[in-house]
Design a protein around this motif. Sequence first.
Motif, mmCIF file in Angstrom:
data_model
loop_
_atom_site.group_PDB
_atom_site.id
_atom_site.type_symbol
_atom_site.label_atom_id
_atom_site.label_comp_id
_atom_site.label_asym_id
_atom_site.label_seq_id
_atom_site.Cartn_x
_atom_site.Cartn_y
_atom_site.Cartn_z
ATOM 1 N N PRO A 72 0.979 -1.146 -0.101
ATOM 2 C CA PRO A 72 0.076 0.125 0.013
ATOM 3 C C PRO A 72 0.822 1.142 -0.027
ATOM 4 O O PRO A 72 2.161 1.055 0.499
ATOM 5 C CB PRO A 72 -0.788 -0.203 1.357
ATOM 6 C CG PRO A 72 -0.222 -1.067 2.076
ATOM 7 C CD PRO A 72 0.527 -1.981 1.444
ATOM 8 N N PRO A 73 0.276 2.283 -0.462
ATOM 9 C CA PRO A 73 1.172 3.637 -0.601
ATOM 10 C C PRO A 73 1.464 4.034 0.989
ATOM 11 O O PRO A 73 0.777 3.464 2.125
ATOM 12 C CB PRO A 73 0.133 4.641 -0.846
ATOM 13 C CG PRO A 73 -1.232 3.865 -1.575
ATOM 14 C CD PRO A 73 -1.086 2.622 -0.845
ATOM 15 N N LEU A 89 -4.736 6.825 1.933
ATOM 16 C CA LEU A 89 -6.077 6.332 1.356
ATOM 17 C C LEU A 89 -6.365 6.869 -0.063
ATOM 18 O O LEU A 89 -6.826 6.329 -0.817
ATOM 19 C CB LEU A 89 -6.981 6.594 2.398
ATOM 20 C CG LEU A 89 -7.268 5.734 3.890
ATOM 21 C CD1 LEU A 89 -7.997 6.088 4.916
ATOM 22 C CD2 LEU A 89 -7.037 4.284 3.563
ATOM 23 N N ALA A 90 -6.045 8.106 0.037
ATOM 24 C CA ALA A 90 -6.331 8.981 -1.215
ATOM 25 C C ALA A 90 -5.521 8.338 -2.421
ATOM 26 O O ALA A 90 -5.867 7.991 -3.376
ATOM 27 C CB ALA A 90 -6.119 10.320 -1.009
ATOM 28 N N ALA A 91 -4.172 7.979 -2.092
ATOM 29 C CA ALA A 91 -3.415 7.195 -3.106
ATOM 30 C C ALA A 91 -3.913 5.811 -3.457
ATOM 31 O O ALA A 91 -4.018 5.519 -4.604
ATOM 32 C CB ALA A 91 -1.997 7.322 -2.482
ATOM 33 N N LEU A 92 -4.302 5.152 -2.392
ATOM 34 C CA LEU A 92 -5.033 3.833 -2.735
ATOM 35 C C LEU A 92 -6.247 3.854 -3.355
ATOM 36 O O LEU A 92 -6.232 3.193 -4.416
ATOM 37 C CB LEU A 92 -5.461 3.266 -1.372
ATOM 38 C CG LEU A 92 -5.980 1.804 -1.311
ATOM 39 C CD1 LEU A 92 -4.903 0.821 -1.725
ATOM 40 C CD2 LEU A 92 -6.608 1.491 0.044
ATOM 41 N N ASN A 93 -7.154 4.898 -3.352
ATOM 42 C CA ASN A 93 -8.561 5.063 -3.911
ATOM 43 C C ASN A 93 -8.108 5.869 -5.480
ATOM 44 O O ASN A 93 -8.598 5.326 -6.537
ATOM 45 C CB ASN A 93 -9.183 6.061 -3.320
ATOM 46 C CG ASN A 93 -10.063 5.378 -2.418
ATOM 47 O OD1 ASN A 93 -9.996 4.211 -2.146
ATOM 48 N ND2 ASN A 93 -10.606 6.445 -1.344
ATOM 49 N N GLN A 94 -6.966 6.326 -5.602
ATOM 50 C CA GLN A 94 -6.552 6.774 -7.063
ATOM 51 C C GLN A 94 -6.198 5.452 -7.806
ATOM 52 O O GLN A 94 -6.490 5.729 -8.916
ATOM 53 C CB GLN A 94 -5.319 7.916 -6.931
ATOM 54 C CG GLN A 94 -5.098 8.380 -7.990
ATOM 55 C CD GLN A 94 -6.084 9.351 -8.661
ATOM 56 O OE1 GLN A 94 -6.707 10.214 -8.081
ATOM 57 N NE2 GLN A 94 -6.665 8.930 -9.576
ATOM 58 N N GLU A 95 -5.366 4.733 -7.104
ATOM 59 C CA GLU A 95 -5.146 3.306 -7.691
ATOM 60 C C GLU A 95 -6.276 2.659 -8.207
ATOM 61 O O GLU A 95 -6.185 2.267 -9.416
ATOM 62 C CB GLU A 95 -4.399 2.341 -6.906
ATOM 63 C CG GLU A 95 -2.738 2.653 -6.726
ATOM 64 C CD GLU A 95 -1.972 1.721 -6.061
ATOM 65 O OE1 GLU A 95 -2.271 0.647 -6.150
ATOM 66 O OE2 GLU A 95 -1.164 2.218 -5.238
ATOM 67 N N HIS A 133 -16.708 9.930 -14.309
ATOM 68 C CA HIS A 133 -15.315 10.099 -13.940
ATOM 69 C C HIS A 133 -15.593 11.307 -13.202
ATOM 70 O O HIS A 133 -16.004 12.439 -13.304
ATOM 71 C CB HIS A 133 -14.461 10.157 -14.875
ATOM 72 C CG HIS A 133 -13.099 10.228 -14.052
ATOM 73 N ND1 HIS A 133 -12.331 9.270 -13.615
ATOM 74 C CD2 HIS A 133 -12.426 11.425 -14.180
ATOM 75 C CE1 HIS A 133 -10.957 9.983 -13.485
ATOM 76 N NE2 HIS A 133 -11.294 11.175 -13.203
ATOM 77 N N ASP A 134 -15.112 11.481 -11.736
ATOM 78 C CA ASP A 134 -14.905 12.421 -10.855
ATOM 79 C C ASP A 134 -13.745 12.463 -9.990
ATOM 80 O O ASP A 134 -13.316 11.588 -9.460
ATOM 81 C CB ASP A 134 -15.987 12.346 -9.710
ATOM 82 C CG ASP A 134 -15.927 13.343 -8.626
ATOM 83 O OD1 ASP A 134 -14.944 14.268 -8.688
ATOM 84 O OD2 ASP A 134 -16.598 13.408 -7.838
ATOM 85 N N PRO A 135 -12.632 13.275 -10.607
ATOM 86 C CA PRO A 135 -11.403 13.322 -10.199
ATOM 87 C C PRO A 135 -11.238 13.647 -8.658
ATOM 88 O O PRO A 135 -10.264 13.285 -8.088
ATOM 89 C CB PRO A 135 -10.660 14.592 -11.107
ATOM 90 C CG PRO A 135 -11.778 15.222 -11.478
ATOM 91 C CD PRO A 135 -13.063 14.553 -11.807
ATOM 92 N N GLN A 136 -12.395 14.137 -8.023
ATOM 93 C CA GLN A 136 -12.337 14.384 -6.734
ATOM 94 C C GLN A 136 -12.838 13.175 -5.844
ATOM 95 O O GLN A 136 -12.450 13.246 -4.602
ATOM 96 C CB GLN A 136 -13.064 15.533 -6.169
ATOM 97 C CG GLN A 136 -12.813 16.756 -6.805
ATOM 98 C CD GLN A 136 -13.501 18.036 -6.199
ATOM 99 O OE1 GLN A 136 -14.860 18.156 -6.114
ATOM 100 N NE2 GLN A 136 -12.776 18.761 -5.444
ATOM 101 N N LEU A 137 -13.285 12.034 -6.342
ATOM 102 C CA LEU A 137 -13.754 10.955 -5.702
ATOM 103 C C LEU A 137 -12.774 10.256 -4.721
ATOM 104 O O LEU A 137 -13.082 9.942 -3.603
ATOM 105 C CB LEU A 137 -14.489 10.220 -6.393
ATOM 106 C CG LEU A 137 -14.970 8.740 -6.187
ATOM 107 C CD1 LEU A 137 -16.169 9.273 -5.105
ATOM 108 C CD2 LEU A 137 -15.794 7.843 -7.364
ATOM 109 N N PRO A 138 -11.505 9.988 -5.236
ATOM 110 C CA PRO A 138 -10.674 9.494 -4.462
ATOM 111 C C PRO A 138 -10.407 10.083 -3.169
ATOM 112 O O PRO A 138 -10.345 9.489 -2.006
ATOM 113 C CB PRO A 138 -9.391 9.225 -5.264
ATOM 114 C CG PRO A 138 -9.916 9.198 -6.643
ATOM 115 C CD PRO A 138 -10.971 10.088 -6.468
ATOM 116 N N GLY A 139 -9.981 11.394 -3.209
ATOM 117 C CA GLY A 139 -9.753 12.237 -2.088
ATOM 118 C C GLY A 139 -10.907 12.454 -1.114
ATOM 119 O O GLY A 139 -10.706 12.304 0.084
ATOM 120 N N HIS A 140 -12.189 12.567 -1.625
ATOM 121 C CA HIS A 140 -13.159 12.807 -0.657
ATOM 122 C C HIS A 140 -13.631 11.435 -0.206
ATOM 123 O O HIS A 140 -13.549 11.649 1.088
ATOM 124 C CB HIS A 140 -14.400 12.892 -1.735
ATOM 125 C CG HIS A 140 -14.729 14.482 -2.071
ATOM 126 N ND1 HIS A 140 -15.466 14.830 -3.259
ATOM 127 C CD2 HIS A 140 -14.272 15.519 -1.405
ATOM 128 C CE1 HIS A 140 -15.513 16.230 -3.347
ATOM 129 N NE2 HIS A 140 -14.772 16.595 -2.155
#
Lengths: 169, 169
Positions: free
Chosen positions: B40-41, B50-56, B137-144
């Motif tokens: 994991p990141p 968690l944001a990096a994981l969601n980005q993956e 697609h929502d680029p903010q979704l992983p971070g949110h």
Amino acid sequence: MDAVAARSGVHRTTVYRRWGDVGGLLADVLDAASDDDWQPPDTGSLEGDLAALNQEIQTAMAAQPPIMAALIAASFRSEKAADAQQRLWEDRYARCEIVVSRAVRRGDIPPRTDARRLLIAATAPLYHQLVLLRTPHDPQLPGHAARTAVLAAAAGAFAEPEPPSADDT
Amino acid sequence: MDAVAARSGVHRTTVYRRWGDVGGLLADVLDAASDDDWQPPDTGSLEGDLAALNQEIQTAMAAQPPIMAALIAASFRSEKAADAQQRLWEDRYARCEIVVSRAVRRGDIPPRTDARRLLIAATAPLYHQLVLLRTPHDPQLPGHAARTAVLAAAAGAFAEPEPPSADDT
């Protein structure tokens, strides 16, 4: 399709003649469901409302025959089914927005809380665990997921940075 | 199966001879993936990890060809595929537990935070929106989704009521 034929007491070719494939059947089932008078729970608290909503989802997913699970599975094979299912979910999330606005009015969560994001946070763990991870039944799951979303909402996780437009009262 | 044949430059019957059906192919793909050295990141913060994981996850779901989406779809048609996918996810959630224990060690979240529940809360909205709701697609979704889980964790949403057993250090 076979289950529908059996429950209706007709031959399966009749079912295929009426709906073409499982996607067409599903689309009709879901469109009929979205015309219904379903309303979200109103328990007096946000956590209670979300827990009751999650309980409904868990019960529906565990029901026999497994209609909900079959519908989800069909959505991967049929665009028509996927579209119908998406419409149903959007309809349900839209109807549930009142759960969030009631909580805002009570002062439980910040004004301008994004209702859809809160509702997805509250219900997504149910779908993820039941549909994708196939976690064994956990009676605490509906309440846990509800409480998590409420704590996050109270901490401002779903607060919109921009004020809404003037005509959004 | 056709895509695998095309990419390997072999006839599709060769692929079917080797794996029987898409479930068998999938099981091998996933078992191979779980032997890998994925970690994991480690960004220095729970929210960053968690944001990096969601980005993956979001990147994998959007990749062409849509392997991840195809694997999930296959899991509804093949028990073998579903079992393999379940093993992969459990493996990934288990590997990610270190993300949570590092955050506990830093004092960012309460001790005895249930790592699996936190990880599911952080990632479930991604799967729900991308796989089931098919939200654009929502680029903010992983971070949110990451931030939501961190705020809930800090507020004690995943704190276990009972102390762990003595041998769980």
